[in-house]
Design a protein around this motif. Structure first.
Motif, PDB file in Angstrom:
ATOM      1  N   SER A  41      58.182  43.029  39.231  1.00  0.00           N
ATOM      2  CA  SER A  41      58.086  44.487  39.220  1.00  0.00           C
ATOM      3  C   SER A  41      59.071  45.089  38.222  1.00  0.00           C
ATOM      4  CB  SER A  41      58.369  45.031  40.623  1.00  0.00           C
ATOM      5  OG  SER A  41      58.368  46.438  40.625  1.00  0.00           O
ATOM      6  N   ARG A  42      60.272  44.535  38.157  1.00  0.00           N
ATOM      7  CA  ARG A  42      61.278  45.030  37.223  1.00  0.00           C
ATOM      8  C   ARG A  42      60.881  44.760  35.769  1.00  0.00           C
ATOM      9  NH1 ARG A  42      66.982  45.472  38.906  1.00  0.00           N
ATOM     10  NH2 ARG A  42      67.117  45.522  41.173  1.00  0.00           N
ATOM     11  N   MET A  43      60.229  43.627  35.542  1.00  0.00           N
ATOM     12  CA  MET A  43      59.952  43.182  34.179  1.00  0.00           C
ATOM     13  C   MET A  43      58.569  43.551  33.672  1.00  0.00           C
ATOM     14  SD  MET A  43      61.742  39.402  34.186  1.00  0.00           S
ATOM     15  CE  MET A  43      61.378  39.204  32.432  1.00  0.00           C
ATOM     16  N   GLY A  44      57.718  44.071  34.560  1.00  0.00           N
ATOM     17  CA  GLY A  44      56.366  44.409  34.143  1.00  0.00           C
ATOM     18  C   GLY A  44      55.478  43.193  33.977  1.00  0.00           C
ATOM     19  N   LEU A  45      55.772  42.134  34.750  1.00  0.00           N
ATOM     20  CA  LEU A  45      54.975  40.910  34.725  1.00  0.00           C
ATOM     21  C   LEU A  45      54.332  40.724  36.092  1.00  0.00           C
ATOM     22  CD1 LEU A  45      57.538  38.555  32.920  1.00  0.00           C
ATOM     23  CD2 LEU A  45      55.551  39.678  31.896  1.00  0.00           C
ATOM     24  N   THR A  46      53.693  39.578  36.295  1.00  0.00           N
ATOM     25  CA  THR A  46      53.160  39.249  37.614  1.00  0.00           C
ATOM     26  C   THR A  46      54.029  38.160  38.239  1.00  0.00           C
ATOM     27  OG1 THR A  46      51.674  37.509  36.805  1.00  0.00           O
ATOM     28  CG2 THR A  46      50.822  39.771  36.833  1.00  0.00           C
ATOM     29  N   ALA A  47      54.068  38.138  39.565  1.00  0.00           N
ATOM     30  CA  ALA A  47      54.862  37.131  40.266  1.00  0.00           C
ATOM     31  C   ALA A  47      54.366  35.726  39.940  1.00  0.00           C
ATOM     32  CB  ALA A  47      54.809  37.388  41.774  1.00  0.00           C
ATOM     33  N   SER A  48      53.053  35.570  39.834  1.00  0.00           N
ATOM     34  CA  SER A  48      52.505  34.239  39.532  1.00  0.00           C
ATOM     35  C   SER A  48      52.910  33.781  38.139  1.00  0.00           C
ATOM     36  CB  SER A  48      50.976  34.252  39.663  1.00  0.00           C
ATOM     37  OG  SER A  48      50.397  35.179  38.744  1.00  0.00           O
ATOM     38  N   GLN A  49      52.986  34.719  37.196  1.00  0.00           N
ATOM     39  CA  GLN A  49      53.412  34.371  35.839  1.00  0.00           C
ATOM     40  C   GLN A  49      54.849  33.843  35.853  1.00  0.00           C
ATOM     41  OE1 GLN A  49      51.757  35.026  32.285  1.00  0.00           O
ATOM     42  NE2 GLN A  49      53.040  33.228  32.575  1.00  0.00           N
ATOM     43  N   ILE A  50      55.724  34.530  36.581  1.00  0.00           N
ATOM     44  CA  ILE A  50      57.115  34.099  36.663  1.00  0.00           C
ATOM     45  C   ILE A  50      57.225  32.734  37.320  1.00  0.00           C
ATOM     46  CG2 ILE A  50      59.328  34.590  37.797  1.00  0.00           C
ATOM     47  CD1 ILE A  50      58.785  37.559  37.281  1.00  0.00           C
ATOM     48  N   ARG A  51      56.505  32.532  38.416  1.00  0.00           N
ATOM     49  CA  ARG A  51      56.559  31.236  39.105  1.00  0.00           C
ATOM     50  C   ARG A  51      56.042  30.119  38.208  1.00  0.00           C
ATOM     51  NH1 ARG A  51      54.819  34.459  43.586  1.00  0.00           N
ATOM     52  NH2 ARG A  51      52.658  33.816  43.208  1.00  0.00           N
ATOM     53  N   GLN A  52      54.968  30.392  37.488  1.00  0.00           N
ATOM     54  CA  GLN A  52      54.402  29.377  36.596  1.00  0.00           C
ATOM     55  C   GLN A  52      55.368  29.041  35.467  1.00  0.00           C
ATOM     56  OE1 GLN A  52      50.565  30.714  35.205  1.00  0.00           O
ATOM     57  NE2 GLN A  52      49.749  30.901  37.279  1.00  0.00           N
ATOM     58  N   ASP A  53      55.975  30.073  34.882  1.00  0.00           N
ATOM     59  CA  ASP A  53      56.911  29.847  33.776  1.00  0.00           C
ATOM     60  C   ASP A  53      58.097  29.005  34.231  1.00  0.00           C
ATOM     61  OD1 ASP A  53      55.304  31.354  32.152  1.00  0.00           O
ATOM     62  OD2 ASP A  53      56.645  33.083  32.022  1.00  0.00           O
ATOM     63  N   LEU A  54      58.707  29.386  35.351  1.00  0.00           N
ATOM     64  CA  LEU A  54      59.902  28.682  35.810  1.00  0.00           C
ATOM     65  C   LEU A  54      59.586  27.285  36.321  1.00  0.00           C
ATOM     66  CD1 LEU A  54      61.817  31.595  37.585  1.00  0.00           C
ATOM     67  CD2 LEU A  54      62.146  30.684  35.278  1.00  0.00           C
ATOM     68  N   CYS A  56      57.826  25.210  34.960  1.00  0.00           N
ATOM     69  CA  CYS A  56      57.812  24.280  33.820  1.00  0.00           C
ATOM     70  C   CYS A  56      59.132  23.510  33.707  1.00  0.00           C
ATOM     71  CB  CYS A  56      57.574  25.036  32.508  1.00  0.00           C
ATOM     72  SG  CYS A  56      55.956  25.814  32.356  1.00  0.00           S
ATOM     73  N   PHE A  57      60.169  24.034  34.347  1.00  0.00           N
ATOM     74  CA  PHE A  57      61.507  23.452  34.211  1.00  0.00           C
ATOM     75  C   PHE A  57      62.070  22.953  35.532  1.00  0.00           C
ATOM     76  CE2 PHE A  57      60.760  26.805  31.141  1.00  0.00           C
ATOM     77  CZ  PHE A  57      61.001  26.152  29.941  1.00  0.00           C
ATOM     78  N   GLY A  58      61.273  23.019  36.590  1.00  0.00           N
ATOM     79  CA  GLY A  58      61.727  22.545  37.895  1.00  0.00           C
ATOM     80  C   GLY A  58      61.497  23.604  38.955  1.00  0.00           C
ATOM     81  N   GLY A  59      61.779  23.258  40.196  1.00  0.00           N
ATOM     82  CA  GLY A  59      61.603  24.197  41.295  1.00  0.00           C
ATOM     83  C   GLY A  59      62.898  24.898  41.624  1.00  0.00           C
TER      84      GLY A  59
END
Length: 211
Positions: A41-54, A56-59
């Motif tokens: 919400s702060r960044m103007g993205l979707t929660a799924s996008q953030i989860r998918q991006d992160l 890529c580098f681990g949980g």
């Protein structure tokens, strides 16, 4: 960089500094944890996008808890190489080069300028924020003694290709290119970031046109 990180798309990598910037801001506000929904919400993205991006580098997140802001800042510093304190040299100590040396916060990015180079006799020998300006003739000698990781280019476009090749031969690992000449990684052989101020300004001009 491990094998997993080498396979991450450029689009994901391009978003990482933005995540880092927002998380640093949250840490400064004493926010301890945040959900992917709130961060989105702060960044103007979707929660799924953030989860998918992160992912890529681990949980890094926990179900029902979200992300630890402090932990995520530390992990992003590791992923981005900010904690490695990269050494940089700047080529071209003209108006733009001097402005970068004087005003840009290199340390925020984990980069430490150690020298600048120029061909103008009235510039060589000066220092800007403690960064000495050497003659371009001394580049190879300097690099053999004080190996740097990154070269910042603020030189005339006409000499960019040969200068980039010269830098690669000295062992430079990456180039931050502020010139009007486009460098291609597949031709030069090291990671390159081409910065064009005019591109973003023209994009803004397009967006404010009357329909």
């Amino acid at each position: 960089m491990d094998h997993q990180q080498k396979n991450v798309s450029k689009a994901v990598v391009a978003r990482l500094p933005r995540y880092y910037r927002y998380l640093r801001r949250l840490a400064a506000e004493d926010v301890n944890r945040i959900s992917s929904k709130d961060l989105a919400s702060r960044m103007g993205l979707t929660a799924s996008q953030i989860r998918q991006d992160l992912s890529c580098f681990g949980g890094f997140g926990q179900q029902g808890y979200g992300y630890s802001v402090e932990t995520l800042v530390i992990e992003l510093e590791r992923i981005l190489g900010i904690a490695s304190s990269r050494r940089a040299i700047l080529l071209g100590a003209g108006n733009l080069g001097r402005a970068l040396l004087r005003n840009f916060n290199f340390s925020y990015c984990g980069v430490r300028p150690i020298a600048a180079f120029d061909v103008a006799p009235d510039v060589v020998g000066n220092a800007y924020r403690g960064i000495p300006v050497h003659s371009m003739d001394d580049l190879e000698t300097f690099m053999s003694r004080e190996m740097a990781d990154i070269a910042v280019l603020c030189i005339p476009g006409a000499i960019v290709p040969q200068t980039a090749e010269r830098l690669v031969k000295t062992g430079i690992k990456g180039i931050w290119n502020f010139t009007n000449a486009e460098l291609r990684e597949e031709e030069i052989g090291v990671p390159i970031e081409n910065v064009h101020f005019s591109d973003s300004l023209m994009a803004l001009c397009y967006r404010i046109q009357d329909e």
